[in-house]
Design an enzyme around this catalytic site. Structure first.
Site, PDB file in Angstrom:
ATOM      1  N   CYS A 141     -35.214 -16.927 -11.610  1.00 35.25           N
ATOM      2  CA  CYS A 141     -34.437 -15.462 -11.617  1.00 35.25           C
ATOM      3  C   CYS A 141     -33.222 -15.304 -12.349  1.00 35.25           C
ATOM      4  CB  CYS A 141     -33.908 -15.411 -10.086  1.00 35.25           C
ATOM      5  SG  CYS A 141     -33.256 -13.899  -9.729  1.00 35.25           S
ATOM      6  N   HIS A 184     -40.574 -27.732 -21.699  1.00 35.16           N
ATOM      7  CA  HIS A 184     -40.889 -26.469 -22.030  1.00 35.16           C
ATOM      8  C   HIS A 184     -41.102 -25.544 -20.375  1.00 35.16           C
ATOM      9  CE1 HIS A 184     -42.039 -27.406 -26.307  1.00 35.16           C
ATOM     10  NE2 HIS A 184     -40.867 -27.492 -26.245  1.00 35.16           N
ATOM     11  N   ASN A 222     -45.989 -29.688 -21.797  1.00 33.29           N
ATOM     12  CA  ASN A 222     -46.930 -28.962 -21.022  1.00 33.29           C
ATOM     13  C   ASN A 222     -46.338 -28.115 -19.877  1.00 33.29           C
ATOM     14  OD1 ASN A 222     -48.868 -29.818 -22.834  1.00 33.29           O
ATOM     15  ND2 ASN A 222     -49.811 -31.337 -21.614  1.00 33.29           N
TER      16      ASN A 222
HETATM   17  P1  OAD Z   1     -50.896 -28.141 -30.212  1.00 36.19           P
HETATM   18  O1  OAD Z   1     -51.825 -27.034 -29.801  1.00 36.19           O
HETATM   19  O2  OAD Z   1     -50.022 -27.525 -31.400  1.00 36.19           O
HETATM   20  O3  OAD Z   1     -51.605 -29.338 -30.622  1.00 36.19           O
HETATM   21  C1  OAD Z   1     -52.504 -30.015 -29.565  1.00 36.19           C
HETATM   22  C2  OAD Z   1     -52.898 -31.429 -30.522  1.00 36.19           C
HETATM   23  O4  OAD Z   1     -53.889 -32.036 -29.501  1.00 36.19           O
HETATM   24  C3  OAD Z   1     -53.437 -31.176 -31.573  1.00 36.19           C
HETATM   25  O5  OAD Z   1     -53.065 -32.371 -32.574  1.00 36.19           O
HETATM   26  C4  OAD Z   1     -55.025 -31.795 -31.399  1.00 36.19           C
HETATM   27  O6  OAD Z   1     -55.780 -32.251 -32.533  1.00 36.19           O
HETATM   28  C5  OAD Z   1     -54.840 -32.618 -30.156  1.00 36.19           C
HETATM   29  N1  OAD Z   1     -55.914 -32.629 -29.141  1.00 36.19           N
HETATM   30  C6  OAD Z   1     -56.671 -31.698 -28.883  1.00 36.19           C
HETATM   31  N2  OAD Z   1     -57.680 -32.150 -28.086  1.00 36.19           N
HETATM   32  C7  OAD Z   1     -57.415 -33.364 -27.784  1.00 36.19           C
HETATM   33  C8  OAD Z   1     -57.862 -34.227 -26.829  1.00 36.19           C
HETATM   34  N3  OAD Z   1     -59.013 -34.292 -26.191  1.00 36.19           N
HETATM   35  N4  OAD Z   1     -57.689 -35.762 -26.819  1.00 36.19           N
HETATM   36  C9  OAD Z   1     -56.385 -35.959 -27.816  1.00 36.19           C
HETATM   37  N5  OAD Z   1     -55.485 -34.823 -28.473  1.00 36.19           N
HETATM   38  C10 OAD Z   1     -56.204 -34.018 -28.501  1.00 36.19           C
HETATM   39  O7  OAD Z   1     -50.179 -28.029 -28.874  1.00 36.19           O
HETATM   40  P2  OAD Z   1     -48.516 -28.768 -28.551  1.00 36.19           P
HETATM   41  O8  OAD Z   1     -48.234 -29.781 -29.808  1.00 36.19           O
HETATM   42  O9  OAD Z   1     -48.719 -29.339 -27.387  1.00 36.19           O
HETATM   43  O10 OAD Z   1     -44.451 -24.456 -26.827  1.00 36.19           O
HETATM   44  O11 OAD Z   1     -47.768 -27.655 -28.807  1.00 36.19           O
HETATM   45  C11 OAD Z   1     -46.216 -27.688 -28.564  1.00 36.19           C
HETATM   46  C12 OAD Z   1     -45.667 -26.504 -28.361  1.00 36.19           C
HETATM   47  O12 OAD Z   1     -45.999 -25.558 -29.157  1.00 36.19           O
HETATM   48  C13 OAD Z   1     -46.127 -26.254 -26.824  1.00 36.19           C
HETATM   49  O13 OAD Z   1     -45.451 -27.016 -25.865  1.00 36.19           O
HETATM   50  C14 OAD Z   1     -45.913 -24.622 -27.057  1.00 36.19           C
HETATM   51  C15 OAD Z   1     -46.409 -24.382 -28.188  1.00 36.19           C
HETATM   52  O14 OAD Z   1     -46.023 -23.216 -28.899  1.00 36.19           O
HETATM   53  C16 OAD Z   1     -43.824 -23.537 -26.252  1.00 36.19           C
HETATM   54  O15 OAD Z   1     -44.537 -22.792 -25.772  1.00 36.19           O
HETATM   55  C17 OAD Z   1     -42.229 -23.486 -26.323  1.00 36.19           C
END
Ligand code: OAD
Length: 241
Positions: free
Chosen positions: A124, A116, A99
């Site tokens: 910069c 990330h 995050n």
């Molecule tokens: P995602 O949006 O891909 O996944 C979020 C996860 O959290 C899903 O599996 C949901 O089911 C779960 N979720 C949602 N609400 C929840 C809650 N209240 N309690 C527990 N779990 C919950 O997000 P990330 O896996 O963080 O990268 O995404 C990874 C990366 O993809 C990010 O850091 C970003 C993105 O593109 C970059 O920007 C480089």
């Protein structure tokens, strides 16, 4: 000092799901019927170096909005519980977060690594200095260090290398417990940490709203909102369960 139970060194990977209940959009699965971030915006446009080269103003405005938005949000009980664990845990502990918000820190956690990048920093590209940043970048403000108007969000885009991978793998090698919280397991290298940790002998636990893509790789999965699953897991681990 906390009861250690069977574990000493912990690596925790967090993703957008840990901040969802603070009102920050997830990237993929939308919560409460809301479209997710990548359903509202094209990744190629706003999260790649090529998109930035094509239309820097669009990208800067997108991150300006996100930077402003996170400053109106508050940590939730999942962030609070992880901060409580961080303060109490006598062994190694590293919260590796995907995050770019600062909610772990605002809850009081100290052992946090932003693989990330961070919304509240500007990078910069002229002098390579990263500066704390809360305002807009869209109007090309000067870099506080070198005055060049070459600031970009300090956020890792697709095609760029996540930060501090050596430190993360060193922590994974020492870990006897790996916990993944609120991440879909869709984006590498973070999605591969569970396999690495497991091969290196750690117990692996997933806390997520629903089964993630890599769910089968974990020894254990607990499903539910992070605001509930994380505090009860922290209570358990601090009790030495
Ligand atoms: P995602 O949006 O891909 O996944 C979020 C996860 O959290 C899903 O599996 C949901 O089911 C779960 N979720 C949602 N609400 C929840 C809650 N209240 N309690 C527990 N779990 C919950 O997000 P990330 O896996 O963080 O990268 O995404 C990874 C990366 O993809 C990010 O850091 C970003 C993105 O593109 C970059 O920007 C480089």
């Amino acid at each position: 000092m906390a009861a250690m139970g069977q574990y000493r060194n912990i690596v925790i990977l967090t993703g957008a799901g840990v901040s969802a209940e603070s009102g920050i959009d997830t990237f993929r699965a939308g919560t409460d019927g809301q479209p997710s971030l990548w359903e509202q915006h094209d990744v190629e446009d706003v999260a790649t170096p090529e998109g930035f080269a094509r239309d820097p103003e669009l990208v800067q405005r997108f991150y300006d909005m996100r930077r402003a938005a996170i400053q109106t949000k508050l940590p939730n009980p999942a962030h609070d519980a992880l901060a409580r664990l961080d303060a109490a845990w006598g062994g190694d502990l590293l919260i590796v977060t995907q995050n770019v918000d600062d909610l772990h820190e605002r809850a009081g956690a100290r052992r946090v690594l932003h693989m990330h990048g961070e919304h509240l920093k500007a990078w910069c590209t002229a002098c390579d200095v990263r500066s704390p940043w809360r305002g807009s970048l869209a109007d090309y403000p000067p870099c506080p260090a070198c005055q060049a108007r070459s600031l970009r969000p300090d956020v890792v885009w697709f095609g760029e290398m996540p930060y501090e991978m050596n430190r993360i793998y060193a922590a994974l090698r020492r870990a006897d417990l790996f916990v993944s919280i609120g991440t879909s397991g869709a984006v590498y290298p973070a999605a591969g940490f569970v396999r690495d940790a497991r091969e290196l002998g750690a117990h692996t636990l997933e806390l997520n709203l629903e089964r993630s893509q890599g769910s089968h790789l974990f020894h254990e999965s607990r499903l539910g909102p992070a605001s509930q699953t994380v505090p009860s897991w922290v209570d358990e681990v601090l009790a030495g369960a």
